[in-house]
Design an enzyme around this catalytic site. Structure first.
Site, PDB file in Angstrom:
ATOM      1  N   ARG A 181       0.835  -1.212   0.000  1.00 25.85           N
ATOM      2  CA  ARG A 181       0.000   0.000   0.000  1.00 25.85           C
ATOM      3  C   ARG A 181       0.866   1.256   0.000  1.00 25.85           C
ATOM      4  O   ARG A 181       0.555   2.236  -0.672  1.00 25.85           O
ATOM      5  CB  ARG A 181      -0.955  -0.030   1.204  1.00 25.85           C
ATOM      6  CG  ARG A 181      -2.105   0.956   1.102  1.00 25.85           C
ATOM      7  CD  ARG A 181      -1.817   2.292   1.796  1.00 25.85           C
ATOM      8  NE  ARG A 181      -1.400   2.074   3.139  1.00 25.85           N
ATOM      9  CZ  ARG A 181      -0.314   2.647   3.696  1.00 25.85           C
ATOM     10  NH1 ARG A 181       0.432   3.504   3.031  1.00 25.85           N
ATOM     11  NH2 ARG A 181       0.039   2.375   4.930  1.00 25.85           N
TER      12      ARG A 181
ATOM     13  N   GLY B 194      10.188  13.651  -0.285  1.00 26.87           N
ATOM     14  CA  GLY B 194      11.159  13.970   0.756  1.00 26.87           C
ATOM     15  C   GLY B 194      10.747  15.161   1.595  1.00 26.87           C
ATOM     16  O   GLY B 194      10.886  16.312   1.159  1.00 26.87           O
ATOM     17  N   LEU B 195      10.242  14.864   2.788  1.00 25.47           N
ATOM     18  CA  LEU B 195       9.900  15.930   3.737  1.00 25.47           C
ATOM     19  C   LEU B 195      10.725  15.757   5.023  1.00 25.47           C
ATOM     20  O   LEU B 195      11.393  16.690   5.470  1.00 25.47           O
ATOM     21  CB  LEU B 195       8.396  15.889   4.063  1.00 25.47           C
ATOM     22  CG  LEU B 195       7.910  16.942   5.066  1.00 25.47           C
ATOM     23  CD1 LEU B 195       8.091  18.355   4.507  1.00 25.47           C
ATOM     24  CD2 LEU B 195       6.436  16.715   5.430  1.00 25.47           C
TER      25      LEU B 195
ATOM     26  N   ARG C  87      -2.769  10.407   4.174  1.00 26.03           N
ATOM     27  CA  ARG C  87      -3.309   9.938   5.460  1.00 26.03           C
ATOM     28  C   ARG C  87      -4.720   9.383   5.271  1.00 26.03           C
ATOM     29  O   ARG C  87      -5.107   8.407   5.937  1.00 26.03           O
ATOM     30  CB  ARG C  87      -3.343  11.102   6.460  1.00 26.03           C
ATOM     31  CG  ARG C  87      -1.971  11.551   6.924  1.00 26.03           C
ATOM     32  CD  ARG C  87      -2.048  12.901   7.619  1.00 26.03           C
ATOM     33  NE  ARG C  87      -0.754  13.325   8.131  1.00 26.03           N
ATOM     34  CZ  ARG C  87      -0.513  14.528   8.652  1.00 26.03           C
ATOM     35  NH1 ARG C  87      -1.494  15.423   8.715  1.00 26.03           N
ATOM     36  NH2 ARG C  87       0.679  14.842   9.103  1.00 26.03           N
TER      37      ARG C  87
ATOM     38  N   GLU D  47       3.596   9.429   8.374  1.00 24.45           N
ATOM     39  CA  GLU D  47       2.456  10.298   8.000  1.00 24.45           C
ATOM     40  C   GLU D  47       1.868  10.989   9.236  1.00 24.45           C
ATOM     41  O   GLU D  47       0.672  11.255   9.304  1.00 24.45           O
ATOM     42  CB  GLU D  47       1.345   9.483   7.316  1.00 24.45           C
ATOM     43  CG  GLU D  47       1.795   8.837   6.034  1.00 24.45           C
ATOM     44  CD  GLU D  47       1.629   9.735   4.843  1.00 24.45           C
ATOM     45  OE1 GLU D  47       1.269  10.922   5.039  1.00 24.45           O
ATOM     46  OE2 GLU D  47       1.863   9.268   3.727  1.00 24.45           O
TER      47      GLU D  47
END
Ligand code: TGC
Ligand code: FAD
Length: 407
Positions: A112, A152-153, A266, A386
């Site tokens: 997923r 990329g955070l 989310r 997340e």
């Protein structure tokens, strides 16, 4: 719903036994879904049974990502199901996106994840924030699986607080010079492009597409995970990478850029977690009817029934939560805080279900003969990425009190 299940002599009939395992739709939620949702759901469920279930234990055990599944995921429409078809998406609604994620995570959270990242964290920001030329350049190839992306955070020192990021860009004529590092990035070692968030010289968060061949860019793999083992995770390292200005999203400024993408992902996780929980419940229910101790199936003991009854109750509540969230999302009315509540509740629910299912399997529950331990280990990551369990609690707290616990 199973009141007619007993045969004449009080034994469980074969049909009743089979009915018990029809996706565990205890409240007939199928009746609330449209035909298109059911068709998408069944197609993905079949694909997972054929392509994922037979290989997933082996890949998880090896700690290897089944990258050959990217193509199949594209073919079943798992990348950007609710994005427009002309931009590489599936043209379906948010509820369809949800049921697809549910079925993928019934197989494995890592599978997923492959779809969540590609659709919600790579295609969605490009669709929403990139120039038309960039959309045309990247989206069709991402939708077809020809290109793989990552997002990329998170940084080594800035996880829950991405606003503190130090990765930065400096203006250099026709390009920006990108420096910094990102950590815990799903798919990064196998990605062709990365959607990267960095601060400009005014301290504003900007988004951009970085291509893997750009000099100074590398994406080493992170090893040693006991969770999400069939998903590949890495870093992103930028050493004076020249990013052409056309690769930088023109309008969006600030943290709401990446956070809006997280809302999308989310939402999918809230649905996905239900699938993982269903698979654990399914396995536990079957085992409880087959495994005998003290001369009868362990499902006949009250303590086992308590576990199973609580599991299906929590799964059913979680199904209803995401079904309603899907309705709100389809009307464009699902707030970030509502999404946080569903992500937090459903992932925690799935983890609790996995733990109970593991107990019902006894010693066999720790082996790869059954999917529960793999789901349980995966869900430890899902509880954290997340936005962690506690961060989502604080988002709800902020929403209901109007007071911000983060500042
Ligand atoms: P804050 O001041 O509250 O907000 C900044 C601006 O953003 C807006 N905003 C949102 N917009 C859309 N969707 C959301 N969910 C939003 N949340 C906030 C907000 O309105 C504001 O807009 P504006 O116009 O006023 O500028 O920001 P903050 O710095 O105080 O942070 C708040 C906090 C802690 C909730 C936020 O930073 C947060 O959510 N932290 C968790 C970080 C996180 O979730 N990281 C995930 C990384 S990606 C990942 O894990 C991928 S896993 C992929 C996989 O394998 O499936
Ligand atoms: P921290 O932020 O250091 O948190 C540690 C603990 O402190 C947590 O329990 C947290 O809840 C708590 N805490 C922090 N702040 C507060 C507070 N204000 N109040 C109370 N408690 C608090 N990121 C990406 O950008 N892209 C990806 O593709 C991606 N994929 C991932 C894949 C995996 C397998 C994993 C494990 C992570 C991934 N992440 C990704 C990163 C993920 O989003 C972060 O791990 C997550 O946001 C938490 O950050 P952290 O690990 O730095 O923990």
């Amino acid at each position: 719903m199973h009141s007619n299940d007993n045969g004449a002599n009080g034994t469980i009939t074969k049909k009743a036994k089979d009915d018990r395992f029809q996706g565990h739709d205890y409240y007939n939620i199928d009746e609330l879904l449209g035909d298109d949702h059911l068709i998408a759901r069944d197609a993905v469920r079949t694909w997972v049974k054929q392509e994922v279930s037979p290989i997933i234990e082996e890949y998880a055990e090896k700690g290897e990502c089944p990258t050959h599944l990217f193509k199949g995921l594209a073919e079943i429409g798992a990348f950007g199901p609710s994005l427009p078809v002309e931009y590489g998406g599936g043209g379906m609604d948010e509820t369809a996106y949800g049921v697809i994620m549910q079925e993928l995570e019934r197989g494995d959270s890592g599978i997923r994840s492959m779809a969540s990242v590609q659709g919600s964290l790579v295609m969605y920001p490009i669709f929403r924030y990139a120039s038309e030329a960039q959309k045309r350049k990247y989206l069709p190839k991402l939708g077809s699986g020809e290109l793989i992306g990552c997002f990329g955070l998170t940084e080594p020192d800035h996880g829950s607080n991405p606003g503190g990021m130090v990765t930065n860009i400096k203006d250099d004529g026709d390009a920006y010079i990108l420096n910094g590092a990102k950590m815990w990035i799903t798919n990064s070692p196998v990605a062709d492009i990365a959607v990267v968030w960095a601060k400009d010289e005014e301290g504003k968060v900007r988004g951009m597409v970085v291509e893997k061949d750009m000099p100074g860019f590398s994406a080493p793999e992170i090893h040693g995970k006991w969770s999400l083992r069939a998903s590949i995770t890495g870093e992103l390292v930028f050493e004076d990478v020249r990013v052409p200005k056309e690769n930088v999203f023109p309008e969006i400024r600030g943290l709401k850029g990446p956070l809006s993408c997280l809302s999308k992902a989310r939402y999918g996780i809230a649905w996905g977690a239900v699938g993982a929980a269903m698979d654990c419940y399914d396995s536990a229910l079957r085992y409880s009817l087959e495994r005998e101790q003290f001369g009868k199936p362990i499902g006949g003991f009250q303590l086992t029934q308590k576990k199973l009854a609580e599991m299906i109750t929590e799964i059913t509540k979680a199904q209803l939560l995401v079904w309603r969230l899907g309705q709100l999302a389809d009307k464009g009315k699902a707030s970030p805080a509502q999404i946080s509540m569903a992500k937090r509740n459903n992932v925690n629910m799935a983890l609790e279900v996995a733990r109970e299912a593991r107990q019902i399997h006894g010693g066999m529950g720790i082996t790869n003969e059954y999917p529960v331990m793999r789901h349980m280990m995966n869900l430890e990551t899902v509880l954290t990425y997340e936005g962690t369990h506690d961060i989502h609690l604080l988002i709800t707290g902020m929403d209901v009190t109007g007071l911000n616990a983060f500042k």
